[in-house]
Structures are given as C-alpha cells and as structure tokens.
Design a protein around this motif. Structure first.
Motif, mmCIF file in Angstrom:
data_model
loop_
_atom_site.group_PDB
_atom_site.id
_atom_site.type_symbol
_atom_site.label_atom_id
_atom_site.label_comp_id
_atom_site.label_asym_id
_atom_site.label_seq_id
_atom_site.Cartn_x
_atom_site.Cartn_y
_atom_site.Cartn_z
ATOM 1 N N ALA A 24 0.849 -1.197 0.000
ATOM 2 C CA ALA A 24 0.000 0.000 0.000
ATOM 3 C C ALA A 24 0.883 1.244 0.000
ATOM 4 O O ALA A 24 1.812 1.366 0.811
ATOM 5 C CB ALA A 24 -0.912 0.000 1.218
ATOM 6 N N THR A 25 0.627 2.161 -0.919
ATOM 7 C CA THR A 25 1.404 3.399 -1.011
ATOM 8 C C THR A 25 0.471 4.582 -1.174
ATOM 9 O O THR A 25 -0.719 4.427 -1.466
ATOM 10 C CB THR A 25 2.381 3.355 -2.203
ATOM 11 N N THR A 26 1.011 5.778 -0.993
ATOM 12 C CA THR A 26 0.263 7.019 -1.193
ATOM 13 C C THR A 26 1.070 7.922 -2.118
ATOM 14 O O THR A 26 2.184 7.566 -2.542
ATOM 15 C CB THR A 26 0.028 7.738 0.153
ATOM 16 N N ILE A 27 0.544 9.101 -2.394
ATOM 17 C CA ILE A 27 1.249 10.027 -3.281
ATOM 18 C C ILE A 27 2.562 10.508 -2.658
ATOM 19 O O ILE A 27 3.451 10.986 -3.366
ATOM 20 C CB ILE A 27 0.378 11.230 -3.668
ATOM 21 N N THR A 28 2.712 10.369 -1.324
ATOM 22 C CA THR A 28 3.975 10.756 -0.698
ATOM 23 C C THR A 28 5.094 9.777 -1.033
ATOM 24 O O THR A 28 6.269 10.062 -0.781
ATOM 25 C CB THR A 28 3.824 10.847 0.837
ATOM 26 N N ASP A 29 4.738 8.613 -1.594
ATOM 27 C CA ASP A 29 5.737 7.621 -1.986
ATOM 28 C C ASP A 29 6.173 7.779 -3.436
ATOM 29 O O ASP A 29 6.921 6.950 -3.960
ATOM 30 C CB ASP A 29 5.179 6.204 -1.782
ATOM 31 N N GLU A 30 5.713 8.846 -4.096
ATOM 32 C CA GLU A 30 6.035 9.040 -5.505
ATOM 33 C C GLU A 30 7.385 9.736 -5.679
ATOM 34 O O GLU A 30 7.730 10.659 -4.939
ATOM 35 C CB GLU A 30 4.949 9.857 -6.197
ATOM 36 N N PHE A 31 8.122 9.271 -6.668
ATOM 37 C CA PHE A 31 9.382 9.894 -7.063
ATOM 38 C C PHE A 31 9.259 10.340 -8.519
ATOM 39 O O PHE A 31 8.355 9.909 -9.241
ATOM 40 C CB PHE A 31 10.546 8.908 -6.916
ATOM 41 N N ILE A 32 10.183 11.190 -8.938
ATOM 42 C CA ILE A 32 10.153 11.712 -10.310
ATOM 43 C C ILE A 32 11.498 11.473 -10.987
ATOM 44 O O ILE A 32 12.551 11.840 -10.455
ATOM 45 C CB ILE A 32 9.814 13.213 -10.319
ATOM 46 N N LEU A 33 11.444 10.835 -12.155
ATOM 47 C CA LEU A 33 12.612 10.708 -13.023
ATOM 48 C C LEU A 33 12.498 11.816 -14.067
ATOM 49 O O LEU A 33 11.512 11.892 -14.804
ATOM 50 C CB LEU A 33 12.641 9.336 -13.692
ATOM 51 N N PHE A 34 13.500 12.676 -14.110
ATOM 52 C CA PHE A 34 13.471 13.857 -14.968
ATOM 53 C C PHE A 34 14.658 13.809 -15.922
ATOM 54 O O PHE A 34 15.807 13.767 -15.507
ATOM 55 C CB PHE A 34 13.538 15.120 -14.100
ATOM 56 N N LYS A 35 14.373 13.759 -17.216
ATOM 57 C CA LYS A 35 15.420 13.728 -18.243
ATOM 58 C C LYS A 35 15.366 15.015 -19.054
ATOM 59 O O LYS A 35 14.295 15.506 -19.402
ATOM 60 C CB LYS A 35 15.229 12.498 -19.153
ATOM 61 N N ARG A 36 16.552 15.573 -19.346
ATOM 62 C CA ARG A 36 16.638 16.737 -20.249
ATOM 63 C C ARG A 36 17.963 16.666 -20.982
ATOM 64 O O ARG A 36 18.845 15.876 -20.617
ATOM 65 C CB ARG A 36 16.521 18.059 -19.477
ATOM 66 N N SER A 37 18.107 17.492 -21.994
ATOM 67 C CA SER A 37 19.346 17.536 -22.773
ATOM 68 C C SER A 37 19.871 18.973 -22.779
ATOM 69 O O SER A 37 19.097 19.937 -22.690
ATOM 70 C CB SER A 37 19.112 17.053 -24.203
ATOM 71 N N PHE A 38 21.196 19.087 -22.880
ATOM 72 C CA PHE A 38 21.846 20.392 -22.937
ATOM 73 C C PHE A 38 22.694 20.472 -24.204
ATOM 74 O O PHE A 38 23.401 19.526 -24.553
ATOM 75 C CB PHE A 38 22.740 20.616 -21.709
ATOM 76 N N LYS A 39 22.621 21.613 -24.879
ATOM 77 C CA LYS A 39 23.410 21.826 -26.102
ATOM 78 C C LYS A 39 24.858 22.096 -25.715
ATOM 79 O O LYS A 39 25.138 22.955 -24.876
ATOM 80 C CB LYS A 39 22.847 23.016 -26.894
ATOM 81 N N GLU A 40 25.768 21.337 -26.320
ATOM 82 C CA GLU A 40 27.188 21.546 -26.122
ATOM 83 C C GLU A 40 27.861 21.789 -27.461
ATOM 84 O O GLU A 40 27.211 21.740 -28.511
ATOM 85 C CB GLU A 40 27.800 20.347 -25.383
ATOM 86 N N GLN A 41 29.149 22.030 -27.428
ATOM 87 C CA GLN A 41 29.854 22.423 -28.646
ATOM 88 C C GLN A 41 29.762 21.376 -29.749
ATOM 89 O O GLN A 41 29.596 21.703 -30.920
ATOM 90 C CB GLN A 41 31.317 22.717 -28.323
ATOM 91 N N GLU A 42 29.832 20.108 -29.381
ATOM 92 C CA GLU A 42 29.849 19.050 -30.390
ATOM 93 C C GLU A 42 28.618 18.146 -30.313
ATOM 94 O O GLU A 42 28.695 16.961 -30.633
ATOM 95 C CB GLU A 42 31.128 18.220 -30.239
ATOM 96 N N GLY A 43 27.520 18.657 -29.892
ATOM 97 C CA GLY A 43 26.297 17.852 -29.823
ATOM 98 C C GLY A 43 25.489 18.164 -28.582
ATOM 99 O O GLY A 43 25.461 19.304 -28.116
ATOM 100 N N PHE A 44 24.848 17.139 -28.055
ATOM 101 C CA PHE A 44 23.995 17.310 -26.887
ATOM 102 C C PHE A 44 24.421 16.349 -25.776
ATOM 103 O O PHE A 44 24.888 15.236 -26.037
ATOM 104 C CB PHE A 44 22.527 17.032 -27.245
ATOM 105 N N ARG A 45 24.230 16.782 -24.540
ATOM 106 C CA ARG A 45 24.463 15.940 -23.370
ATOM 107 C C ARG A 45 23.108 15.623 -22.748
ATOM 108 O O ARG A 45 22.323 16.525 -22.452
ATOM 109 C CB ARG A 45 25.348 16.656 -22.358
ATOM 110 N N ASN A 46 22.822 14.336 -22.580
ATOM 111 C CA ASN A 46 21.546 13.888 -22.007
ATOM 112 C C ASN A 46 21.742 13.579 -20.524
ATOM 113 O O ASN A 46 22.631 12.807 -20.163
ATOM 114 C CB ASN A 46 21.044 12.652 -22.745
ATOM 115 N N VAL A 47 20.889 14.170 -19.678
ATOM 116 C CA VAL A 47 21.066 14.081 -18.230
ATOM 117 C C VAL A 47 19.770 13.613 -17.579
ATOM 118 O O VAL A 47 18.668 14.012 -17.983
ATOM 119 C CB VAL A 47 21.477 15.461 -17.653
#
Length: 385
Positions: A51-74
């Motif tokens: 049994a869980t509630t909304i307080t047990d929720e976590f978030i996986l957050f992905k984004r990318s950043f523009k760099e000189q020779e492409g993109f970095r995914n974080v």
C-alpha cells in the motif's frame, strides 16, 4: 538491528517490505538469510504491491543540454521537497547512457513505469532502467534488416508486461519505404517487431495490418494502460492505436468527437484518477490563435467504451511545448517553449515555474514508485549508475 534478528520471520518480512529500496539494499548485507529473503520473487512482489500514497512518488526527470559538439543527455532523480509542491534531488545527476546525442534528442521517449521499470529509447537504442536500484541494461538490437534501396522509419515504440506469459515486451512499429529517388509514397509497408525479455530476443509480427493508422512519435503521445500500449495516431481523423501485449493484436479506439479533427491542436495520453486521459493542447509550432488558448482534458470513464469520454477540465493554456506528467492527481507538469519545467494546479489554477530546465522540447518526466524489480538478464550486461 540485533532485536530485529530475534523477531519471528513473518514479523521481519512485514517490517522489511514497508522500507525504502535504499534501506533494503543495505539490509541485504546483514545476514545471508536476509539477502535471500530480499532477493526472493515473493518478497519483491509483496514490496511492489504494498500500500502506497502520493507521498511515496518519485520523479525521473530527463533533459538535454546543447554543447559544442552535440547534446548531453542528463537524468535527475527527484522527490517532493520541504515545500508542499517543491522538487528536490535525492542524488547527483547522471548522464543518460546509449541514447543519441544529436538534435534527435528531442524525440527521446521515456515509457513506464511497469513494475517499477522504465524504458528509455531513441527508437534505435533501448535501455531498460530501474530508477530505484539504479540498475540498467541496453537491450539487444533487432536483427531484422530491410532490403537494399529501402528505408525504415520507426513510428512507435511501446513497453509493457505480458501478464499471461509473465514476461516484459517491447513492440516497435516501423514504416518501410523506398529511398530516393525511388521513394514513391504508394510503395510503403508496415512492419512490427516484438522483443521478449524471457527469451532476450526479437521476432517479427506476422500479418501486420497494412491499413494501420500512423502513430505520432511525439512526447507523451503513448502510454501503457490496462494491458495494452496506446499511441495517439491518425488516419484521416485522430484515433488511438492500441497493441494488446498478451495477444499481440492491434486495435483502435475513437477519441472524443471534438478532438477527432485537425484544428491546430496536439494530443497527449496520460492517466488521471486512474482513467485513460487525452490532453488536447495548442500546437506549439503554430502562431497563437483563439482556438489555441485552452487545454482540454478528457477522461474515458469506462475503458474501451467510446461513448464514455467526458471533458474533465478546460484550462487556460500557458505557452507550453507539451504535457509531461500528472503528479499528485492535481499537478499538471509541462515543459514550456523555452525548456523550463512548470506546473499547473487543477485545484487552484496556480502556475509554478521550477528551477529545472534543458534544451527546448527535450524535457521528459516519469512519476514512479520504488520497486526491487530486477532488470531481466540476457546477452548484454546489467549495469549500475
């Protein structure tokens, strides 16, 4: 700890399966019997179904950043902060393994969670991740090629659990057509492939309907729900294309009539209050117009009953790129056009901007609850961040 060792085993189990994954990982080192217990299928399933509630929720957050020779995914691992709706990191950011680092990072998909597992994909590479244990694995590539002079375009990818055969599956739908100068639109064929985790292998689907509607490979235009994968698709009108993971069959469902035509709107599929939910939101590629000023949120009150769609909310639209997730059953998480994570509170109509951003259109969010579910083993190695 000594006192727990003296407790009856059923009491110990009842205590342990309520603990977070980080604690359980540490407790595996206490005794060999605890290690065997926490690694057992029965314990993993009990922990998953606790049994869980909304307080047990976590978030996986992905984004990318523009760099000189492409993109970095974080990737960032987040949890609700001190403030009621704040987001705080629970560990340092990590680089996303294996996914493309070109401009195509705007097409990366995060699909799940399914038993706590999440699929990360750029349509070619597929990475299975448990964000709680930080274990991940690059799935083997499909061995099926195409004839010389033809090109394959991946239209949709899905990930889910086959409850009949007790295995995880990845489905990939592709359009195969002739390369220039022979790319006649009439020379086109749909192909379907399925990866099965129990055999760690791919196979082609037989007799794929050549009249399938075209899935949109946009952010959050797909979702696994009620044993089937769903894609927002079109074929003269807007539809939902479904793939039943157990039977490996395709079918379609209608969307609400006001959303079925092309009217400068985009569509995303999410789950709100446990109902399949369709977001109709302004197309970010078009200039603003009166028809674009609102977001409509429709829920299907009875699954697979087209007449059960109801309009749940109509909200004034912030300038968004796309919906990302629904958190706490009331906070709509969006990426705005400049690449900033924002929220909209369905109860108060409050819009909040988080200090989390990336290159425009590269933000992805998955809400998950911790699980001990292991990454299925196979020909490639299970790794850990």
């Amino acid at each position: 700890m000594t006192a727990m060792k003296k407790l009856p085993i059923d009491v110990v189990i009842n205590i342990l399966f309520r603990l977070p994954v980080k604690s359980l990982t540490r407790f595996k080192c206490v005794t060999k019997s605890w290690y065997a217990l926490i690694q057992s299928v029965d314990f993993i399933n009990r922990h998953l179904n606790r049994a869980t509630t909304i307080t047990d929720e976590f978030i996986l957050f992905k984004r990318s950043f523009k760099e000189q020779e492409g993109f970095r995914n974080v990737m960032s691992f987040l949890v609700g902060g001190v403030g009621e709706d704040d987001l705080d990191p629970i560990s340092p950011d990590v680089d996303v393994p294996y996914l493309s680092t070109s401009y195509s990072c705007i097409c990366h998909q995060l699909t799940g969670p399914c038993h706590g597992l999440i699929l990360l994909t750029d349509s070619t590479n597929l990475v299975l991740l448990n964000p709680a244990t930080r274990n991940y694995r690059l799935l083997p590539p499909s061995p099926f090629g195409i004839q010389r002079g033809f090109y394959r375009s991946v239209a949709g990818v899905g990930f889910g659990y086959d409850s009949v055969h007790k295995t995880y599956k990845v489905v990939r739908i592709s359009e195969v057509y002739g390369e220039p100068p022979f790319n006649c639109p009439s020379v086109m064929e749909w192909k379907g492939e399925v990866y099965n985790s129990s055999t760690d292998s791919w196979r082609e689907l037989d007799c794929v309907d050549q009249e399938l509607p075209w899935p949109y490979n946009f952010a959050y235009s797909e979702i696994f729900y009620e044993g089937a994968f769903h894609w927002y698709a079109h074929k003269n009108v807007v539809l939902i294309l479904c793939f039943d993971v157990n039977t490996e069959t395709f079918r379609t469902m209608e969307v609400p009539e006001p959303c079925a035509s092309y009217d400068e709107k985009c569509h995303s599929l999410l789950v709100l209050d446990e109902f399949l939910t369709l977001f109709c939101y302004p197309d970010p590629r078009r200039e603003s117009s009166p028809i674009q000023e609102t977001i409509e949120i429709w829920t299907m009150q009875e699954y697979r009953v087209n007449e059960s769609w109801i309009k749940k909310h109509t909200i004034k639209s912030p300038p968004i790129e796309s919906p990302l997730a629904i958190w706490k059953d009331r906070l709509l998480l969006f990426q705005d056009k400049s690449g900033i994570l924002i929220s909209y509170d369905l109860n108060s109509d409050e819009v909040k901007e988080f200090k989390l951003d990336g290159y425009p259109a590269t933000l992805r969010v998955i809400i998950y609850k911790e699980s001990l579910t292991p990454i299925p083993k196979g020909s490639t190695q299970v790794q850990n961040f």
